[in-house]
Design an enzyme around this catalytic site. Structure first.
Site, PDB file in Angstrom:
ATOM      1  N   ASN A 144     -57.322 -73.372  18.056  1.00 29.06           N
ATOM      2  CA  ASN A 144     -56.270 -74.361  17.809  1.00 29.06           C
ATOM      3  C   ASN A 144     -56.013 -75.270  19.001  1.00 29.06           C
ATOM      4  OD1 ASN A 144     -55.355 -71.506  18.303  1.00 29.06           O
ATOM      5  ND2 ASN A 144     -53.548 -72.604  19.011  1.00 29.06           N
ATOM      6  N   CYS A 319     -46.711 -72.703  19.747  1.00 28.02           N
ATOM      7  CA  CYS A 319     -45.785 -71.577  19.845  1.00 28.02           C
ATOM      8  C   CYS A 319     -45.163 -71.458  21.226  1.00 28.02           C
ATOM      9  CB  CYS A 319     -46.514 -70.296  19.509  1.00 28.02           C
ATOM     10  SG  CYS A 319     -47.340 -70.450  17.957  1.00 28.02           S
TER      11      CYS A 319
HETATM   12  N1  PLP Z   1     -53.753 -69.395  13.470  1.00 30.86           N
HETATM   13  C1  PLP Z   1     -54.060 -70.571  14.037  1.00 30.86           C
HETATM   14  C2  PLP Z   1     -55.421 -70.776  14.601  1.00 30.86           C
HETATM   15  C3  PLP Z   1     -53.108 -71.608  14.070  1.00 30.86           C
HETATM   16  O1  PLP Z   1     -53.416 -72.784  14.626  1.00 30.86           O
HETATM   17  C4  PLP Z   1     -51.813 -71.371  13.516  1.00 30.86           C
HETATM   18  C5  PLP Z   1     -50.757 -72.407  13.612  1.00 30.86           C
HETATM   19  O2  PLP Z   1     -50.684 -73.142  14.578  1.00 30.86           O
HETATM   20  C6  PLP Z   1     -51.555 -70.129  12.920  1.00 30.86           C
HETATM   21  C7  PLP Z   1     -52.547 -69.169  12.917  1.00 30.86           C
HETATM   22  C8  PLP Z   1     -50.229 -69.837  12.290  1.00 30.86           C
HETATM   23  O3  PLP Z   1     -50.058 -70.544  11.079  1.00 30.86           O
HETATM   24  P1  PLP Z   1     -48.590 -70.790  10.479  1.00 30.86           P
HETATM   25  O4  PLP Z   1     -47.983 -71.899  11.254  1.00 30.86           O
HETATM   26  O5  PLP Z   1     -48.814 -71.168   9.048  1.00 30.86           O
HETATM   27  O6  PLP Z   1     -47.834 -69.529  10.600  1.00 30.86           O
END
Ligand code: PLP
Length: 377
Positions: A144, A319
């Site tokens: 991400n 986050c």
């Molecule tokens: N996994 C990855 C690689 C992400 O980029 C994200 C969100 O940024 C998530 C999991 C979590 O997704 P959600 O925002 O729907 O909880």
């Protein structure tokens, strides 16, 4: 006018998704047996079939959750707790996972965790830890922060040799690249609707019939007992509409965004001194991502100065926004702490235009100069 360059955090709701949501918003509990319940069930079934068809799996393998985070938690913890009594407590993961996976792995009771190492460009390099069987292995498809594509096919092939199930966090990939769950051969796969223009608060877990994860929350046994709770029919219908449109646009958007992203990279390279790019070049990364550091500047200063100019971007992991600290992903890639704190992640999406890219390229030299003047906290 605002220029939005944080599409990897969340991307605007598509019109087709909003219309579909409104149409289905009065749907009642799809598990009830009377007429309106059966109609809701019909709408849910259609959404499930559409998603299954688009992602190369059977409808029964589609589990609706309330977020990508929840899908990751079930894929990892649900698989570990379903198997550890019989198959031992080994877990294989990577040091670059999103917190939805990383923190889940860290919270597994009694787990013995082994990490696949990553290169300087943030790509998994060595599959040795997969030579021994594990209760579960987990690997993201694309990171991400950097957008780096991981060799998930190789991870799955190595794990198959020891009958280790693999969870794939495909949250950044679904709706942006073609995905075929059966061809991929993963055991579980997580996606999130708001990353491809669906509603926020809807996740998808693809889960093979066997081995299946156990639920991590307990209740009425909906979604094969893997995710209890009354299913949000409008969310599911809206997600199916968004995914249909997103998948139909993948090829055109991939090349359009890649060209814009590469153009932006060249403009920053020539316009700003001392920039370190963390996104691998070419097709080793998602077309949308451009992640970089400006050593001597603080990521938060860059974000605030850009915001002042109407440009919305992120320092990296959504986050950890608002918390001044180095990216764990970059530290795992061997980037030094000072460089890992001066990050900027620009992520392009379907609203991004040529004009947006030109405006950012023009604004950045001054923004970086001011952020460097402000220094590090
Ligand atoms: N996994 C990855 C690689 C992400 O980029 C994200 C969100 O940024 C998530 C999991 C979590 O997704 P959600 O925002 O729907 O909880």
């Amino acid at each position: 006018m605002t220029i939005y360059l944080d599409h990897a955090a969340t991307t605007p709701l598509r019109d087709v998704a909003r219309d579909a949501w409104l149409d289905a918003s009065t749907a009642v509990n799809p598990a009830s047996q009377y007429g309106s319940g059966r109609r809701a069930r019909g709408q849910l079934d259609t959404a499930r079939e559409t998603i299954a068809e688009l992602l190369g799996c059977e409808p029964i393998e589609v589990i609706f959750t309330a977020s990508g985070t929840e899908a990751d938690n079930i894929g990892v913890a649900g698989q570990f707790y379903a198997r550890s009594a019989q198959h031992g407590n080994r877990v294989v993961s990577t040091p670059i996972e999103h917190p939805a996976v990383m923190d889940t792995v860290n919270a597994l009771r009694g787990a013995d965790v082994h990490y696949l190492p990553v290169s300087k460009s943030g790509v998994i390099t060595d599959l040795t830890p997969l030579k021994e069987p594990a209760a579960v292995a987990t690997c993201m498809w694309a990171n991400n922060e950097t957008g780096a594509i991981q060799p998930v096919e190789d991870v799955i092939a190595a794990a198959r040799a020891t009958h280790t199930p693999v969870h794939v966090d495909a949250v950044q990939v679904v709706g942006h690249r073609h995905v075929n769950f059966h061809e991929l051969g993963a055991t579980t796969l997580a996606a999130s609707a708001h990353k491809f223009g669906g509603p926020r608060g809807v996740g998808i877990l693809l889960a093979k019939r066997s081995p299946a994860p156990q639920g991590v929350i307990f209740g009425g046994g909906q979604e094969r007992g893997i995710r209890s709770g009354t299913v949000d029919v409008a969310g599911a219908v809206s997600t199916a509409a968004a995914l249909t449109e997103a998948v139909s646009e993948i090829d055109a958007e991939e090349s359009r965004l890649r060209a814009l992203r590469d153009q932006l990279r060249r403009a920053i390279s020539s316009g700003v001194d001392d920039v370190v790019f963390h996104t691998p070049e070419g097709d080793q990364s998602l077309a949308s991502h451009l992640y970089m550091s400006f050593p001597g500047a603080e990521g938060d200063s860059l974000i605030m100065l850009l915001d002042h100019k109407g440009i919305e971007a992120s320092a990296g992991s959504a986050c950890h926004m608002g918390v001044n600290r180095a990216s764990e992903v970059l530290l795992a890639m061997g980037v030094d702490e000072k460089t890992a704190r001066g990050t900027l992640r620009l992520t392009l999406g379907r609203t991004t235009t040529q004009e947006d890219i030109a405006a950012v390229a023009e604004a950045l030299p001054e923004v970086v100069r001011l952020a460097r003047l402000a220094g590090m906290a």
